[in-house]
Motif scaffolding. Structure first.
Motif, mmCIF file in Angstrom:
data_model
loop_
_atom_site.group_PDB
_atom_site.id
_atom_site.type_symbol
_atom_site.label_atom_id
_atom_site.label_comp_id
_atom_site.label_asym_id
_atom_site.label_seq_id
_atom_site.Cartn_x
_atom_site.Cartn_y
_atom_site.Cartn_z
ATOM 1 N N PRO A 6 0.274 17.488 -10.769
ATOM 2 C CA PRO A 6 0.565 16.773 -9.529
ATOM 3 C C PRO A 6 -0.559 15.819 -9.132
ATOM 4 O O PRO A 6 -0.310 14.746 -8.589
ATOM 5 C CB PRO A 6 0.736 17.900 -8.509
ATOM 6 N N ALA A 7 -1.791 16.189 -9.449
ATOM 7 C CA ALA A 7 -2.930 15.319 -9.132
ATOM 8 C C ALA A 7 -2.868 14.001 -9.893
ATOM 9 O O ALA A 7 -3.321 12.959 -9.396
ATOM 10 C CB ALA A 7 -4.240 16.029 -9.446
ATOM 11 N N ASP A 8 -2.289 14.026 -11.104
ATOM 12 C CA ASP A 8 -2.136 12.798 -11.884
ATOM 13 C C ASP A 8 -1.177 11.832 -11.186
ATOM 14 O O ASP A 8 -1.389 10.620 -11.175
ATOM 15 C CB ASP A 8 -1.618 13.107 -13.286
ATOM 16 N N VAL A 9 -0.119 12.397 -10.613
ATOM 17 C CA VAL A 9 0.864 11.575 -9.892
ATOM 18 C C VAL A 9 0.251 11.072 -8.592
ATOM 19 O O VAL A 9 0.405 9.905 -8.223
ATOM 20 C CB VAL A 9 2.146 12.381 -9.622
ATOM 21 N N ALA A 10 -0.481 11.936 -7.915
ATOM 22 C CA ALA A 10 -1.124 11.543 -6.656
ATOM 23 C C ALA A 10 -2.088 10.382 -6.875
ATOM 24 O O ALA A 10 -2.235 9.510 -6.004
ATOM 25 C CB ALA A 10 -1.861 12.729 -6.051
ATOM 26 N N TYR A 26 16.325 18.003 10.519
ATOM 27 C CA TYR A 26 15.531 19.229 10.395
ATOM 28 C C TYR A 26 14.229 18.895 9.670
ATOM 29 O O TYR A 26 14.146 18.921 8.448
ATOM 30 C CB TYR A 26 16.310 20.307 9.647
ATOM 31 N N SER A 27 13.204 18.571 10.426
ATOM 32 C CA SER A 27 11.925 18.125 9.862
ATOM 33 C C SER A 27 10.942 19.276 9.797
ATOM 34 O O SER A 27 10.181 19.509 10.727
ATOM 35 C CB SER A 27 11.362 16.982 10.717
ATOM 36 N N ASP A 28 10.959 19.998 8.684
ATOM 37 C CA ASP A 28 10.106 21.187 8.575
ATOM 38 C C ASP A 28 8.821 20.931 7.790
ATOM 39 O O ASP A 28 8.036 21.849 7.570
ATOM 40 C CB ASP A 28 10.884 22.342 7.949
ATOM 41 N N ASP A 29 8.588 19.679 7.357
ATOM 42 C CA ASP A 29 7.326 19.334 6.713
ATOM 43 C C ASP A 29 7.074 17.846 6.910
ATOM 44 O O ASP A 29 7.889 17.140 7.528
ATOM 45 C CB ASP A 29 7.319 19.723 5.227
ATOM 46 N N GLU A 44 0.865 -1.177 0.000
ATOM 47 C CA GLU A 44 0.000 0.000 0.000
ATOM 48 C C GLU A 44 0.901 1.226 0.000
ATOM 49 O O GLU A 44 1.723 1.397 0.897
ATOM 50 C CB GLU A 44 -0.876 -0.016 1.248
ATOM 51 N N THR A 45 0.768 2.072 -1.000
ATOM 52 C CA THR A 45 1.662 3.220 -1.134
ATOM 53 C C THR A 45 1.063 4.456 -0.483
ATOM 54 O O THR A 45 -0.114 4.775 -0.676
ATOM 55 C CB THR A 45 1.971 3.515 -2.612
ATOM 56 N N HIS A 46 1.913 5.162 0.279
ATOM 57 C CA HIS A 46 1.539 6.401 0.955
ATOM 58 C C HIS A 46 2.439 7.506 0.411
ATOM 59 O O HIS A 46 3.642 7.510 0.662
ATOM 60 C CB HIS A 46 1.697 6.254 2.466
ATOM 61 N N LEU A 47 1.857 8.423 -0.335
ATOM 62 C CA LEU A 47 2.616 9.434 -1.068
ATOM 63 C C LEU A 47 2.579 10.783 -0.381
ATOM 64 O O LEU A 47 1.529 11.229 0.091
ATOM 65 C CB LEU A 47 2.039 9.567 -2.481
ATOM 66 N N VAL A 48 3.753 11.442 -0.340
ATOM 67 C CA VAL A 48 3.827 12.831 0.107
ATOM 68 C C VAL A 48 4.746 13.575 -0.858
ATOM 69 O O VAL A 48 5.855 13.112 -1.157
ATOM 70 C CB VAL A 48 4.305 12.954 1.572
ATOM 71 N N VAL A 49 4.272 14.695 -1.381
ATOM 72 C CA VAL A 49 4.962 15.434 -2.437
ATOM 73 C C VAL A 49 5.323 16.823 -1.931
ATOM 74 O O VAL A 49 4.469 17.539 -1.384
ATOM 75 C CB VAL A 49 4.070 15.538 -3.693
ATOM 76 N N SER A 50 6.573 17.220 -2.107
ATOM 77 C CA SER A 50 7.005 18.533 -1.634
ATOM 78 C C SER A 50 6.445 19.643 -2.519
ATOM 79 O O SER A 50 5.977 19.401 -3.640
ATOM 80 C CB SER A 50 8.539 18.615 -1.616
ATOM 81 N N ARG A 51 6.503 20.859 -2.009
ATOM 82 C CA ARG A 51 6.019 22.021 -2.773
ATOM 83 C C ARG A 51 6.779 22.163 -4.095
ATOM 84 O O ARG A 51 6.179 22.358 -5.160
ATOM 85 C CB ARG A 51 6.180 23.297 -1.948
ATOM 86 N N ALA A 52 8.097 22.058 -4.036
ATOM 87 C CA ALA A 52 8.905 22.206 -5.254
ATOM 88 C C ALA A 52 8.633 21.097 -6.255
ATOM 89 O O ALA A 52 8.710 21.314 -7.473
ATOM 90 C CB ALA A 52 10.390 22.236 -4.886
ATOM 91 N N ALA A 53 8.287 19.892 -5.769
ATOM 92 C CA ALA A 53 8.013 18.776 -6.672
ATOM 93 C C ALA A 53 6.790 19.040 -7.538
ATOM 94 O O ALA A 53 6.725 18.584 -8.681
ATOM 95 C CB ALA A 53 7.833 17.486 -5.881
ATOM 96 N N GLN A 104 -0.930 15.305 2.714
ATOM 97 C CA GLN A 104 -0.592 16.710 2.509
ATOM 98 C C GLN A 104 0.705 17.047 3.235
ATOM 99 O O GLN A 104 0.854 16.764 4.425
ATOM 100 C CB GLN A 104 -1.720 17.601 3.025
ATOM 101 N N ARG A 105 1.639 17.646 2.503
ATOM 102 C CA ARG A 105 2.977 17.892 3.056
ATOM 103 C C ARG A 105 2.951 18.779 4.305
ATOM 104 O O ARG A 105 3.835 18.693 5.147
ATOM 105 C CB ARG A 105 3.873 18.524 1.995
#
Length: 198
Positions: free
Chosen positions: A53-57, A100-103, A32-41, A65-66
């Protein structure tokens, strides 16, 4: 219940690596895949693939949500088999290497390190500065696996997709996920016969 694999996508070049991985995992149906995408991605996906990005999601089973640092993958009590960051930017590498976990993406990676789960960083940059190299060493010493997407040619790839399949296969190997995405090396004599080399 299927094993869960967290997939992080950052703004480094080559979001095609993540797309190929997610597509392959969906076809295999093993996790089961759990995806998180950065703002720059989000921007890199649009610029380099022509996709939204919605196509990849849509390729993932669950999309996080990041900015939601309270999401499930932010906690060690949420069991996963680990995480792959693909592609992994040098900024994200630096954040992971130094805690440094900022997201949510970097927090999920930090969880893997503290819980001693597999964390694979598909680092994408060239050439590498000394800062990059030192961050790779620091991440490796903390327990991560640094897996740059180096192309291999022993299997005589005939397309870009063949190269992507090899990288995806190397990632899946790190998590013990069975696949037949590329021909394995069986020794010079056997591989010469299989590929028709003389």
């Amino acid at each position: 219940m299927r094993d869960r694999l967290v997939v992080g996508v950052t703004g480094a070049s080559a979001p095609q690596l993540a797309i190929h991985l997610l597509t392959s995992l969906r076809q295999l149906g093993a996790v089961e895949t759990h995806l998180v995408v950065s703002r720059a991605a989000h921007r890199t996906i649009e610029l380099e693939t022509g996709l939204r990005p919605a196509d990849v999601a849509a390729l993932a089973d669950v999309c996080h949500q990041r900015g939601d640092i309270a999401d499930s993958i932010a906690s060690g009590s949420f069991p996963t088999m680990g995480m792959v960051v693909v592609p992994c930017s040098m900024k994200t590498l630096a954040g992971i290497a130094h805690g440094y976990s900022d997201d949510l993406l970097t927090r999920a990676a930090d969880v893997c390190l503290k819980e001693r789960r597999r964390l694979v960083l598909v680092t994408r940059e060239t050439p590498l500065s000394l800062v990059h190299l030192r961050n790779m060493v620091t991440a490796t010493e903390a327990g991560a696996v640094v897996l740059p997407p180096m192309p291999a040619f022993y299997h005589r790839p005939g397309s870009v997709d063949d190269l992507l399949a090899h990288i995806t296969g190397k990632i899946l190997d790190q998590f013990g996920i069975d696949h037949d995405l590329f021909p394995r090396w069986h020794g010079a004599t056997q591989n010469t016969v299989r590929t028709g080399l003389t």
